[in-house]
Design a protein around this motif. Structure first.
Motif, PDB file in Angstrom:
ATOM      1  N   ASP B  28       0.580  -1.513   0.415  1.00  0.00           N
ATOM      2  CA  ASP B  28       0.002  -0.082   0.118  1.00  0.00           C
ATOM      3  C   ASP B  28       0.628   1.370   0.002  1.00  0.00           C
ATOM      4  O   ASP B  28       1.019   2.020  -0.589  1.00  0.00           O
ATOM      5  CB  ASP B  28      -0.901  -0.023   1.255  1.00  0.00           C
ATOM      6  CG  ASP B  28      -1.867  -0.913   0.832  1.00  0.00           C
ATOM      7  OD1 ASP B  28      -2.227  -1.741   0.312  1.00  0.00           O
ATOM      8  OD2 ASP B  28      -2.729  -0.970   2.542  1.00  0.00           O
ATOM      9  N   ARG B  40       5.128  17.160  -8.100  1.00  0.00           N
ATOM     10  CA  ARG B  40       5.724  17.236  -7.062  1.00  0.00           C
ATOM     11  C   ARG B  40       7.022  16.984  -7.681  1.00  0.00           C
ATOM     12  O   ARG B  40       7.270  15.510  -8.068  1.00  0.00           O
ATOM     13  CB  ARG B  40       6.212  17.279  -5.636  1.00  0.00           C
ATOM     14  CG  ARG B  40       5.217  18.555  -5.502  1.00  0.00           C
ATOM     15  CD  ARG B  40       5.217  18.035  -3.999  1.00  0.00           C
ATOM     16  NE  ARG B  40       4.921  19.870  -2.686  1.00  0.00           N
ATOM     17  CZ  ARG B  40       3.696  20.020  -3.074  1.00  0.00           C
ATOM     18  NH1 ARG B  40       2.494  19.909  -4.154  1.00  0.00           N
ATOM     19  NH2 ARG B  40       3.336  21.563  -2.702  1.00  0.00           N
ATOM     20  N   THR B 243      13.102  28.603   6.608  1.00  0.00           N
ATOM     21  CA  THR B 243      13.113  28.071   5.789  1.00  0.00           C
ATOM     22  C   THR B 243      13.016  27.090   5.470  1.00  0.00           C
ATOM     23  O   THR B 243      12.237  26.195   3.883  1.00  0.00           O
ATOM     24  CB  THR B 243      13.239  29.087   4.252  1.00  0.00           C
ATOM     25  OG1 THR B 243      14.010  29.192   3.907  1.00  0.00           O
ATOM     26  CG2 THR B 243      12.615  30.257   4.168  1.00  0.00           C
ATOM     27  N   VAL B 245      12.395  24.396   7.553  1.00  0.00           N
ATOM     28  CA  VAL B 245      11.202  24.037   8.052  1.00  0.00           C
ATOM     29  C   VAL B 245      10.520  23.314   6.433  1.00  0.00           C
ATOM     30  O   VAL B 245      10.320  22.343   7.018  1.00  0.00           O
ATOM     31  CB  VAL B 245      10.671  24.213   8.879  1.00  0.00           C
ATOM     32  CG1 VAL B 245       9.711  23.508   9.762  1.00  0.00           C
ATOM     33  CG2 VAL B 245      11.787  25.353   9.492  1.00  0.00           C
ATOM     34  N   GLY B 246      10.161  24.211   6.055  1.00  0.00           N
ATOM     35  CA  GLY B 246       8.922  23.881   4.971  1.00  0.00           C
ATOM     36  C   GLY B 246       9.319  22.986   3.659  1.00  0.00           C
ATOM     37  O   GLY B 246       9.303  22.859   3.270  1.00  0.00           O
ATOM     38  N   SER B 247      11.495  23.070   3.409  1.00  0.00           N
ATOM     39  CA  SER B 247      11.354  21.630   2.425  1.00  0.00           C
ATOM     40  C   SER B 247      11.484  20.670   3.314  1.00  0.00           C
ATOM     41  O   SER B 247      10.966  19.815   2.498  1.00  0.00           O
ATOM     42  CB  SER B 247      13.272  22.274   2.820  1.00  0.00           C
ATOM     43  OG  SER B 247      13.383  23.816   1.963  1.00  0.00           O
ATOM     44  N   LEU B 249       9.323  19.440   5.927  1.00  0.00           N
ATOM     45  CA  LEU B 249       8.067  19.799   5.757  1.00  0.00           C
ATOM     46  C   LEU B 249       7.261  18.822   3.573  1.00  0.00           C
ATOM     47  O   LEU B 249       5.460  18.106   4.335  1.00  0.00           O
ATOM     48  CB  LEU B 249       6.605  20.708   6.037  1.00  0.00           C
ATOM     49  CG  LEU B 249       7.080  21.234   7.541  1.00  0.00           C
ATOM     50  CD1 LEU B 249       6.224  22.218   8.004  1.00  0.00           C
ATOM     51  CD2 LEU B 249       6.511  20.004   8.237  1.00  0.00           C
ATOM     52  N   GLU B 250       7.873  19.413   3.008  1.00  0.00           N
ATOM     53  CA  GLU B 250       7.403  18.976   1.800  1.00  0.00           C
ATOM     54  C   GLU B 250       8.042  17.241   1.633  1.00  0.00           C
ATOM     55  O   GLU B 250       7.192  17.116   0.801  1.00  0.00           O
ATOM     56  CB  GLU B 250       8.114  20.445   1.172  1.00  0.00           C
ATOM     57  CG  GLU B 250       7.370  21.324   0.295  1.00  0.00           C
ATOM     58  CD  GLU B 250       6.768  21.017  -0.022  1.00  0.00           C
ATOM     59  OE1 GLU B 250       5.420  21.456   0.268  1.00  0.00           O
ATOM     60  OE2 GLU B 250       6.440  21.273  -1.535  1.00  0.00           O
ATOM     61  N   ARG B 254       5.025  13.576   3.380  1.00  0.00           N
ATOM     62  CA  ARG B 254       4.583  12.566   1.860  1.00  0.00           C
ATOM     63  C   ARG B 254       5.462  10.983   2.158  1.00  0.00           C
ATOM     64  O   ARG B 254       4.990   9.831   2.018  1.00  0.00           O
ATOM     65  CB  ARG B 254       5.086  13.702   1.128  1.00  0.00           C
ATOM     66  CG  ARG B 254       4.211  14.780   0.467  1.00  0.00           C
ATOM     67  CD  ARG B 254       4.647  15.422  -0.734  1.00  0.00           C
ATOM     68  NE  ARG B 254       3.551  15.981  -1.195  1.00  0.00           N
ATOM     69  CZ  ARG B 254       3.332  17.365  -0.296  1.00  0.00           C
ATOM     70  NH1 ARG B 254       4.416  17.783   0.282  1.00  0.00           N
ATOM     71  NH2 ARG B 254       1.927  18.555  -0.677  1.00  0.00           N
ATOM     72  N   GLN B 260      -0.143  14.600   2.592  1.00  0.00           N
ATOM     73  CA  GLN B 260       0.536  15.851   1.901  1.00  0.00           C
ATOM     74  C   GLN B 260       0.999  17.039   3.281  1.00  0.00           C
ATOM     75  O   GLN B 260       1.426  17.386   3.524  1.00  0.00           O
ATOM     76  CB  GLN B 260      -0.456  16.810   0.798  1.00  0.00           C
ATOM     77  CG  GLN B 260      -1.079  16.081  -0.313  1.00  0.00           C
ATOM     78  CD  GLN B 260      -1.751  17.052  -1.304  1.00  0.00           C
ATOM     79  OE1 GLN B 260      -2.731  17.484  -0.387  1.00  0.00           O
ATOM     80  NE2 GLN B 260      -1.348  16.958  -2.304  1.00  0.00           N
ATOM     81  N   LEU B 261       0.379  16.924   4.429  1.00  0.00           N
ATOM     82  CA  LEU B 261       1.006  17.190   5.150  1.00  0.00           C
ATOM     83  C   LEU B 261       0.325  16.645   7.137  1.00  0.00           C
ATOM     84  O   LEU B 261      -1.313  16.688   6.436  1.00  0.00           O
ATOM     85  CB  LEU B 261       0.578  19.149   5.801  1.00  0.00           C
ATOM     86  CG  LEU B 261       1.508  19.540   6.906  1.00  0.00           C
ATOM     87  CD1 LEU B 261       2.691  19.799   6.664  1.00  0.00           C
ATOM     88  CD2 LEU B 261       0.675  20.989   6.734  1.00  0.00           C
ATOM     89  N   THR B 262       1.444  16.176   7.970  1.00  0.00           N
ATOM     90  CA  THR B 262       0.587  15.822   9.064  1.00  0.00           C
ATOM     91  C   THR B 262      -0.694  16.166  10.024  1.00  0.00           C
ATOM     92  O   THR B 262      -0.776  17.974   9.334  1.00  0.00           O
ATOM     93  CB  THR B 262       0.983  15.320  10.122  1.00  0.00           C
ATOM     94  OG1 THR B 262       2.173  16.532  10.484  1.00  0.00           O
ATOM     95  CG2 THR B 262       2.197  14.491   9.877  1.00  0.00           C
TER      96      THR B 262
END
Ligand code: SF4
Ligand code: SF4
Lengths: 187, 714
Positions: B28, B40, B243, B245-247, B249-250, B254, B260-262
């Motif tokens: 799965d 992406r 920023t 952190v953003g990377s 989280l991307e 996933r 896509q996000l928790t």
């Protein structure tokens, strides 16, 4: 000028895919009556709210015949059915909400009650997570003490990987977008 | 391999619940991951993560100081702990000084790493895990078997039993109900606990911010409700910029769970308002422990520092064929799977890790999905080298690797002697036993007999083109030379049709991989030199092989092995530039087979991707195109890129693991209904061919080069 209609539709699709309910109203009067309806439908008996400009107005116009608390929330949020708070940003692509919740009340009402009702401005929608992070990055010298991204209600798949909604946080997340919050300090 | 680990493996293999759960998940997971990454570019995203994490790791100490300064300016207390002991002492002191009786914990691998719960309990403090999975295993007295899903090995019935015991009720195995019970039980603990302990997924130096990713909401409660919060954070979590952190989280949600996000991402900077124990609202007593415990040592290690790019998504476990069989507990009690082996070596116990590295079959699937771009199998191999360097190698093995493998004549005569003495075991042209490192591979699969005459002795019979456009050096490799010489002859036929002359330099040796895999780097290097020399002397334009493991060694490992030797570095590079895997070479030079003039012969064929060809060498479409060009119907496997379980000597060391992986492959093959299984690797041919033969299957096994040769005239 961003196309908020499009962003809203994107948000709605994404958030519903993670079990949130999404609504959109013209102004806070409408938000108030929607809140009344939601409370009624649910049969909720107690609502705990974290005071903020939008939340206060919404409560003023709502016609709630149940217990409504805005103070002593550690106690009052714990046994409330509904928690009401204002959120700061919405992320269209993934259906996430962002909130500065340094204010303890905002955290308590968005975590302890069974249902969290989130009010957010429609024009706070941004396209994606990186855009939201870039916005926060602009204020990083004064970054809020406690921030959250919230995406759907709380969930787990820890038993046999079966998705189950509602663990430690809310079982339901209802998001109300307000197009024209009118006259408040955000305007 | 110690009996302790063997016993654990057997236990896991006999646990049907575990295997069922892990097997279903492995299937799965791939789908949900792919869906989450839709639209992406994963390669771009992981380039950024690897770069950002690496850059942060380089200045770990500096970032720790910067983080400390910024978080303290916002009212937190930051302690930099050199060792696990320092971290434990600090946390215990905070708890004791505040007379804490109960701690609520949200998931923290770092706290598992230092066995924090045990310490708290020894000091009379109750530590309640609040992540549902962690709570389940805590009640069961077990350790996590997976970094993201700690209780994946347990069934709902088991959970119901443990919950019933804990709550003195008789609970049915109804999952939503069980979750509700956990909510109620733990809510009470959240409201009464004196202290919350969390981990963090990132710590931002420039702002002093901690970012925590959860789904259940327990981290929010842990960090909000109790008046004291201690965050225990490994120093590899430090990132330079907000920023960054953003990377992370991307990719993290996933890769971890296909989300896509928790549900929640919490970002905490400094000390925040909280309810104090007297009920009033005040400022939280906020402590952050930045823990080194082996991380700076890892950073200073030129090979292993890339392991600090790990974001603990566990996708490497989710795709690992070995993990899918044995689960996490075989790997120890903290960090599991391939990356776990590496982390364990630095954070916990080098000797344990030294044993565990043997579990990796080297299929490279983990490397393909790792958001931190970590060469996990490469590091495992390096660990193996270091273990060998530390413990030495048995003399018999040394003789084999240093003397026999490089000397083809000796090797072959030893093989012959061996196979003769085992003559009684040969039936239907399949060997039941093989000597030397090929020994013991007969569990559940028959092996092809040793060729009566090795390829090297059949060369005089090879036909040559009338006019030659290029001179091709053929590298045989052990399996082709001694077991499948017909592949060499088929290659010659194809090359002849391309107007190319094939030669076979007799001084060539083994590609060195068996030596490399045993940690015998020197023997591998010796064979590299011998091979390069042999092909230089033959003065060829290109070097091709039909064994992708050999190709990788010739093309990539030789360069790596010789790069610090000024006399050899350039020669290795030059040699490597002209090495090609046969299938790729043919596809490239014949316009995907169109210029070969293949006769179209009907045959329904399925294709198995060899791990080395697909992932080491990136050859994926070429064999498929050639098959279709030959008029064959290609029936794809459901999981074409899953390992067949061969892994060289792996199938000897771990027949119990190799076998079930092969069984799944055989089932997939049979389900296609194809007449022929093709692949482009003699190792896979031996494994799969032996397995099919053992099952008395009528499916043929052919190398792609044979399919082509079948469709050409001499
Ligand atoms: S290379 Fe294969 S066997 Fe080894 S850790 Fe990675 S996925 Fe597992
Ligand atoms: S090694 Fe890579 S795939 Fe494995 S947990 Fe770390 S980041 Fe994820």
């Amino acid at each position: 000028m961003a196309d908020f209609d499009k962003l809203f539709e994107q948000f709605k699709t994404a958030a519903e895919a993670v079990s949130a309910q999404v609504y959109r109203v013209k102004d806070l009067n409408e938000a108030g009556s929607l809140l009344s309806t939601l409370v009624e439908e649910d049969g909720a008996k107690k609502l705990a709210a974290a005071s903020s400009p939008m939340v206060d107005k919404c409560l003023n116009t709502a016609n709630l015949n149940i217990e409504v608390k805005t103070d002593d929330l550690r106690k009052n949020a714990e046994d409330a059915d509904f928690g009401l708070s204002e959120l700061d940003m919405a992320v269209a692509e993934i259906g996430s909400l962002q909130q500065d919740c340094t204010d303890l009340n905002k955290r308590l009402v968005s975590m302890l009650p069974h249902t969290h009702v989130a009010i957010v401005r429609t024009d706070s929608l941004v396209a994606n997570l990186l855009e939201a992070m870039a916005k926060i990055d602009e204020i990083k010298d004064n970054i809020p003490g406690y921030m959250a991204f919230i995406t759907g209600p709380s969930r787990t798949a820890d038993i046999e990987r079966v998705l189950t909604i509602g663990v430690h946080g809310p079982v339901k997340l209802k998001v109300i977008f307000v197009d024209n919050p009118g006259g408040d300090s955000n305007e | 391999m110690s009996n302790r680990i063997r016993a654990k493996i057997n236990k896991a293999l006999n646990d049907d619940n575990l295997r069922g759960a892990l097997g279903r998940f492995a299937n799965d997971y791939l789908g949900s991951r792919a869906k989450a990454y839709k639209g992406r570019n994963f390669e771009d995203l992981r380039d950024i993560i690897a770069e950002r994490k690496n850059c942060s790791a380089q200045k770990m100490e500096e970032l720790a100081q910067q983080f400390k300064k910024n978080a303290e300016a916002r009212g937190a207390k930051v302690f930099i702990a050199k060792t696990a002991e320092d971290a434990k002492k600090y946390i215990l002191d905070v708890a004791l000084a505040n007379k804490v009786e109960m701690v609520v914990k949200s998931k923290s691998m770092a706290s598992e790493e230092i066995h924090l719960n045990k310490l708290l309990q020894e000091n009379g403090i109750t530590a309640a895990e609040t992540d549902l999975g962690e709570w389940i295993i805590q009640l069961a007295g077990q350790t996590p078997s997976h970094m993201v899903m700690p209780a994946i090995h347990m069934t709902r019935d088991e959970v119901a039993d443990y919950f019933s015991k804990e709550t003195n009720q008789n609970l049915s195995p109804d999952i939503p109900q069980l979750v509700q019970v956990a909510r109620q039980e733990l809510r009470e603990k959240f409201l009464t606990a004196g202290m919350g302990i969390s981990g963090a997924n990132a710590a931002v130096a420039e702002t002093g911010t901690l970012a925590i990713v959860t789904n259940e909401g327990n981290a929010r409660l842990t960090t909000t409700l109790p008046p004291i919060h201690v965050a225990l954070v490994g120093m590899e979590k430090l990132v330079e910029k907000f920023t960054d952190v953003g990377s992370v989280l991307e990719c993290l949600p996933r890769s971890a769970t296909g989300q896509q996000l928790t549900s929640y991402v919490t970002m905490i900077t400094g000390a925040n308002p909280t309810n104090l124990s007297d009920g009033t609202v005040g400022t939280k007593d906020m402590h952050i422990v930045l823990m080194d415990n082996g991380r700076t040592q890892m950073r200073d290690d030129e090979k292993f520092n890339q392991a600090l790019q790990c974001i603990r998504c566990a996708s490497c476990l989710n795709v690992c064929p070995i993990f899918a069989l044995v689960g996490g507990h075989v790997y120890g009690d903290v960090y599991t799977g391939g990356i776990g082996t590496i982390l364990t070596a630095f954070f916990n116990d080098f000797d344990d890790a030294g044993e565990l590295q043997n579990l990796c079959i080297g299929c490279e699937r983990c490397k393909e999905v790792c958001p931190g771009k970590i060469d996990i199998p490469g590091l495992i191999l390096e660990l193996r080298n270091r273990v060998t360097a530390k413990q030495g190698m048995p003399t018999s093995q040394k003789f084999l690797l240093n003397t026999v493998l490089p000397n083809r004549k000796l090797f072959h005569s030893m093989l012959k002697v061996g196979s003769k003495t085992q003559k009684p075991f040969v039936s239907d042209n399949k060997i039941r036993h093989l000597p030397l490192f090929l020994a013991g591979m007969t569990e559940g699969r028959s092996l092809p007999a040793l060729a009566e005459t090795p390829l090297r002795d059949q060369l005089y019979r090879l036909a040559k083109p009338k006019k030659s456009k290029a001179k091709i050096g053929f590298f045989g490799g052990c399996l082709v030379d001694f077991v499948y010489p017909e592949l060499g002859k088929a290659a010659n036929k194809v090359l002849k049709n391309m107007d190319m002359e094939m030669v076979y330099p007799l001084e060539q040796a083994c590609c060195g991989v068996p030596a490399g895999h045993l940690g015998a780097t020197d023997a591998h290097r010796k064979m590299a030199k011998q091979n390069i020399e042999a092909f230089e002397k033959a003065n060829v334009d290109y070097v091709v092989t039909v064994c992708p493991t050999c190709t990788s060694s010739l093309k990539h490992e030789f360069v790596e092995l010789l790069k610090d030797d000024p006399a050899w570095a350039d020669r290795a590079e030059k040699f490597a530039d002209n090495v090609f895997d046969f299938v790729e070479f043919v596809a490239k030079n014949t316009n995907d087979g169109k210029d070969l003039g293949l006769k179209s012969i009907k045959e329904s064929v399925t294709y198995h991707d060899s791990c080395h060809l697909r992932r080491h060498l990136g050859v994926i479409e070429e064999p498929r195109n050639l098959i279709k060009e030959g008029g064959m119907e290609l029936k794809e496997l459901q999981w074409p890129d899953r390992c067949c379980g061969f892994g060289g000597s792996y199938s000897i060391r771990y027949p119990e693991l190799s076998q079930p992986i092969m069984d799944a492959k055989l089932e997939d093959i049979t389900n296609t209904g194809a007449e022929t299984l093709s692949t482009a690797c003699p190792g896979c041919m031996m494994q799969i061919g032996g397995g099919l033969d053992n099952k008395k299957s009528s499916i043929n096994v052919k190398h792609v080069v044979e399919l082509l040769a079948d469709r050409l005239t001499d």
